[in-house]
Design a protein around this motif. Structure first.
Motif, mmCIF file in Angstrom:
data_model
loop_
_atom_site.group_PDB
_atom_site.id
_atom_site.type_symbol
_atom_site.label_atom_id
_atom_site.label_comp_id
_atom_site.label_asym_id
_atom_site.label_seq_id
_atom_site.Cartn_x
_atom_site.Cartn_y
_atom_site.Cartn_z
ATOM 1 N N THR A 6 41.577 43.857 30.391
ATOM 2 C CA THR A 6 40.856 42.596 30.198
ATOM 3 C C THR A 6 41.815 41.468 29.821
ATOM 4 O OG1 THR A 6 38.871 43.788 29.484
ATOM 5 C CG2 THR A 6 39.016 41.460 28.893
ATOM 6 N N LEU A 7 42.701 41.755 28.869
ATOM 7 C CA LEU A 7 43.622 40.720 28.402
ATOM 8 C C LEU A 7 44.633 40.312 29.481
ATOM 9 C CD1 LEU A 7 44.396 41.977 24.775
ATOM 10 C CD2 LEU A 7 43.109 39.931 25.406
ATOM 11 N N SER A 8 44.997 41.263 30.333
ATOM 12 C CA SER A 8 46.029 40.987 31.344
ATOM 13 C C SER A 8 45.455 40.643 32.716
ATOM 14 C CB SER A 8 46.962 42.196 31.480
ATOM 15 O OG SER A 8 46.248 43.332 31.961
ATOM 16 N N ALA A 9 44.139 40.496 32.810
ATOM 17 C CA ALA A 9 43.491 40.295 34.116
ATOM 18 C C ALA A 9 44.030 39.072 34.851
ATOM 19 C CB ALA A 9 41.979 40.176 33.934
ATOM 20 N N ARG A 10 44.219 37.983 34.124
ATOM 21 C CA ARG A 10 44.698 36.764 34.783
ATOM 22 C C ARG A 10 46.098 36.959 35.341
ATOM 23 N NH1 ARG A 10 45.190 30.681 32.057
ATOM 24 N NH2 ARG A 10 45.020 29.515 34.029
ATOM 25 N N GLY A 11 46.956 37.590 34.565
ATOM 26 C CA GLY A 11 48.321 37.835 35.023
ATOM 27 C C GLY A 11 48.368 38.807 36.184
ATOM 28 N N ARG A 12 47.556 39.868 36.119
ATOM 29 C CA ARG A 12 47.531 40.857 37.197
ATOM 30 C C ARG A 12 47.010 40.241 38.491
ATOM 31 N NH1 ARG A 12 44.017 44.531 36.578
ATOM 32 N NH2 ARG A 12 42.922 43.789 34.719
ATOM 33 N N ASP A 13 45.979 39.411 38.370
ATOM 34 C CA ASP A 13 45.442 38.737 39.563
ATOM 35 C C ASP A 13 46.471 37.796 40.164
ATOM 36 O OD1 ASP A 13 43.064 40.065 39.224
ATOM 37 O OD2 ASP A 13 42.005 38.379 38.303
ATOM 38 N N PHE A 14 47.191 37.088 39.293
ATOM 39 C CA PHE A 14 48.190 36.127 39.787
ATOM 40 C C PHE A 14 49.323 36.834 40.516
ATOM 41 C CE2 PHE A 14 52.139 33.754 39.262
ATOM 42 C CZ PHE A 14 51.797 32.532 39.816
ATOM 43 N N LEU A 15 49.809 37.921 39.936
ATOM 44 C CA LEU A 15 50.939 38.639 40.520
ATOM 45 C C LEU A 15 50.512 39.545 41.669
ATOM 46 C CD1 LEU A 15 52.804 39.704 37.253
ATOM 47 C CD2 LEU A 15 53.414 37.807 38.782
ATOM 48 N N THR A 116 55.281 26.834 51.909
ATOM 49 C CA THR A 116 55.394 28.167 52.511
ATOM 50 C C THR A 116 54.177 29.031 52.191
ATOM 51 O OG1 THR A 116 56.477 29.249 50.615
ATOM 52 C CG2 THR A 116 57.892 28.063 52.184
ATOM 53 N N GLY A 117 53.363 28.584 51.233
ATOM 54 C CA GLY A 117 52.217 29.379 50.807
ATOM 55 C C GLY A 117 52.511 30.256 49.611
ATOM 56 N N ALA A 118 53.751 30.232 49.130
ATOM 57 C CA ALA A 118 54.119 31.056 47.980
ATOM 58 C C ALA A 118 53.608 30.434 46.685
ATOM 59 C CB ALA A 118 55.634 31.202 47.904
ATOM 60 N N LYS A 119 53.353 31.292 45.703
ATOM 61 C CA LYS A 119 53.035 30.825 44.358
ATOM 62 C C LYS A 119 54.353 30.543 43.643
ATOM 63 C CE LYS A 119 48.764 33.508 44.112
ATOM 64 N NZ LYS A 119 48.058 34.660 43.468
ATOM 65 N N LEU A 120 54.398 29.428 42.918
ATOM 66 C CA LEU A 120 55.644 28.981 42.295
ATOM 67 C C LEU A 120 55.598 29.179 40.786
ATOM 68 C CD1 LEU A 120 58.381 27.560 42.269
ATOM 69 C CD2 LEU A 120 57.163 25.368 42.315
ATOM 70 N N MET A 121 56.627 29.850 40.268
ATOM 71 C CA MET A 121 56.774 30.059 38.832
ATOM 72 C C MET A 121 58.051 29.364 38.361
ATOM 73 S SD MET A 121 55.866 34.148 38.773
ATOM 74 C CE MET A 121 55.443 34.185 37.030
ATOM 75 N N CYS A 122 57.999 28.768 37.171
ATOM 76 C CA CYS A 122 59.172 28.094 36.619
ATOM 77 C C CYS A 122 59.316 28.410 35.140
ATOM 78 C CB CYS A 122 59.055 26.577 36.779
ATOM 79 S SG CYS A 122 59.328 25.973 38.449
ATOM 80 N N PHE A 123 60.562 28.350 34.659
ATOM 81 C CA PHE A 123 60.851 28.547 33.243
ATOM 82 C C PHE A 123 60.686 27.222 32.500
ATOM 83 C CE2 PHE A 123 62.758 32.172 35.175
ATOM 84 C CZ PHE A 123 62.748 33.172 34.211
ATOM 85 N N ASP A 139 52.625 26.840 39.622
ATOM 86 C CA ASP A 139 51.456 27.718 39.528
ATOM 87 C C ASP A 139 51.466 28.617 38.297
ATOM 88 O OD1 ASP A 139 50.218 26.988 42.112
ATOM 89 O OD2 ASP A 139 52.051 27.853 42.949
ATOM 90 N N ALA A 140 52.610 28.823 37.685
ATOM 91 C CA ALA A 140 52.701 29.646 36.475
ATOM 92 C C ALA A 140 53.990 29.307 35.737
ATOM 93 C CB ALA A 140 52.668 31.139 36.812
ATOM 94 N N ILE A 141 53.980 29.557 34.439
ATOM 95 C CA ILE A 141 55.114 29.255 33.571
ATOM 96 C C ILE A 141 55.653 30.543 32.969
ATOM 97 C CG2 ILE A 141 55.802 28.118 31.413
ATOM 98 C CD1 ILE A 141 55.317 26.127 33.642
ATOM 99 N N VAL A 142 56.995 30.620 32.849
ATOM 100 C CA VAL A 142 57.637 31.697 32.107
ATOM 101 C C VAL A 142 58.335 31.073 30.908
ATOM 102 C CG1 VAL A 142 59.299 33.589 32.135
ATOM 103 C CG2 VAL A 142 58.049 33.008 34.228
ATOM 104 N N VAL A 167 48.798 25.429 24.256
ATOM 105 C CA VAL A 167 48.629 24.145 24.948
ATOM 106 C C VAL A 167 48.701 24.256 26.469
ATOM 107 C CG1 VAL A 167 49.486 22.852 22.971
ATOM 108 C CG2 VAL A 167 51.086 23.554 24.744
ATOM 109 N N ILE A 168 49.158 25.390 26.981
ATOM 110 C CA ILE A 168 49.191 25.573 28.439
ATOM 111 C C ILE A 168 48.105 26.573 28.812
ATOM 112 C CG2 ILE A 168 50.560 26.295 30.435
ATOM 113 C CD1 ILE A 168 51.518 23.709 29.175
ATOM 114 N N ARG A 169 47.006 26.044 29.313
ATOM 115 C CA ARG A 169 45.850 26.872 29.656
ATOM 116 C C ARG A 169 45.493 26.811 31.136
ATOM 117 N NH1 ARG A 169 45.043 30.504 25.658
ATOM 118 N NH2 ARG A 169 44.741 29.542 23.599
ATOM 119 N N ASP A 170 45.998 25.784 31.831
ATOM 120 C CA ASP A 170 45.612 25.582 33.236
ATOM 121 C C ASP A 170 46.235 26.610 34.165
ATOM 122 O OD1 ASP A 170 44.180 23.405 32.389
ATOM 123 O OD2 ASP A 170 45.694 21.934 32.965
#
Length: 334
Positions: A6-15, A116-123, A139-142, A167-170
């Motif tokens: 449940t807690l990791s659902a958002r991350g699992r769906d994203f990846l 390209t259609g890829a999801k973009l992650m940044c630090f 699309d996601a933050i590290v 503060v980062i919820r989006d």
């Protein structure tokens, strides 16, 4: 569904992975064998492009796809001179996720990757920068704390998590740096993280191509052995690097003094001096990982190295982490 699911659902769906456990991109280590093993075991592997020219990255992605049909990502360094070509290679192979590191990405790079259609992650090293990246379309933050191995920032993982997660919820946020046990994964998920990133434990995995000497050094080391490098000359700003203390660590201090003397003599400019320092790290890392020179090479490792007690298969590492996280959550619920 477990509490962990449940807690990791958002991350699992994203990846698109079974577990919201990313692997950090480690130069000379995060290649086809380790990346595919992590993805096949339910985690999310990431190829470290580093300084690879486009044709080498092209071959590496193709080889990784031959070993896994699960999603994996590619880590690109923002300052790479062939960035546009590397992005095109990722698009050619329909890479699902691109991770940008090494500085603030340009708007052109962000647009090209998204095209390209890829999801973009940044630090993101601060909450303000995280917000700016989200506004730019990331699309996601590290968030990676100073406990991590390799090039590091100045702030600890726990402080960054407290500052940025509320503060980062989006977009999903993945936490990295010093994570070596499942209980820490559970804690960061409860704080609001969508998942985590680990590097050091995977670097010493059976499937890692790192030299046996490199892995043995990890098994022998304790957390206090993983030290951050010190900048000796303010004119030559260098990003601190965390690695196991050895003769190579001492050699880096000598290298900085040598380059400072060359700058003083007017033999080289500041920019050339900084470039030589970065080349030093690249060569020293290769000596350790590829050649097994654990005395003069750079043993880049995070402080979680103290939790590397044996060389384990990737699937065993992930199963252990998941089991520990589930147990921690069950204990707290009880």
């Amino acid at each position: 569904m477990t509490r962990l699911d449940t807690l990791s659902a958002r991350g699992r769906d994203f990846l698109g992975s079974t577990h919201a456990i990313m692997a950090g991109a480690m130069t000379w280590v995060s290649e086809r064998n380790l990346v595919s093993a992590i993805s096949n075991a339910g985690g999310f592997g990431v190829i470290a492009c580093g300084a690879m020219p486009p044709h080498i990255l092209d071959a590496e992605i193709a080889a990784t796809k031959a070993l896994t049909d699960r999603p994996f990502g590619v880590n690109l360094i923002t300052l790479h001179p062939a960035m546009a070509d590397l992005i095109a290679i990722c698009g050619k192979h329909d890479v699902s996720h691109v991770v940008l590191a090494g500085g603030l990405p340009s708007g052109a790079a962000i647009e090209a990757i998204k095209a390209t259609g890829a999801k973009l992650m940044c630090f993101a090293p601060t909450a303000a920068l995280a917000k700016k990246l989200v506004r730019s379309g990331v699309d996601a933050i590290v968030i990676e704390g100073s406990e991590a191995g390799g090039h590091i920032g100045p702030v600890s993982t726990s402080v960054l998590a407290q500052e940025i997660l509320p503060v980062i919820r989006d977009v999903p946020v993945f936490v990295a740096g010093g994570i070596g046990r499942g209980a820490a994964i559970a804690a960061y998920l409860e704080m609001g993280a969508s998942g985590v990133q680990l590097g050091t434990r995977f670097a010493a995995a059976t499937e890692s191509v790192a030299h046996a000497n490199f892995k043995r050094a990890f098994v022998r080391a304790s957390a206090r052995d993983a030290l951050a490098s010190v900048q000796l000359d303010p004119r030559l700003p260098v990003i601190p690097v965390r690695a196991l203390k050895n003769a190579g660590s001492e050699a880096f201090a000598a290298k900085q003094r040598e380059i400072a003397n060359l700058v003083d003599a007017g033999t080289i400019g500041l920019a050339e001096g900084q470039l030589q320092i970065e080349h030093y790290w690249a060569g020293a890392l290769r000596r350790a990982v590829v050649d097994g020179d654990i005395e003069s090479g750079s043993l880049m490792a995070g402080q979680s190295v103290g939790m590397v007690t044996s060389v384990m298969q990737v699937a065993e590492i992930i199963d252990e982490l998941v089991g520990e996280a589930e147990a921690a959550l069950s204990n707290r619920a009880a």
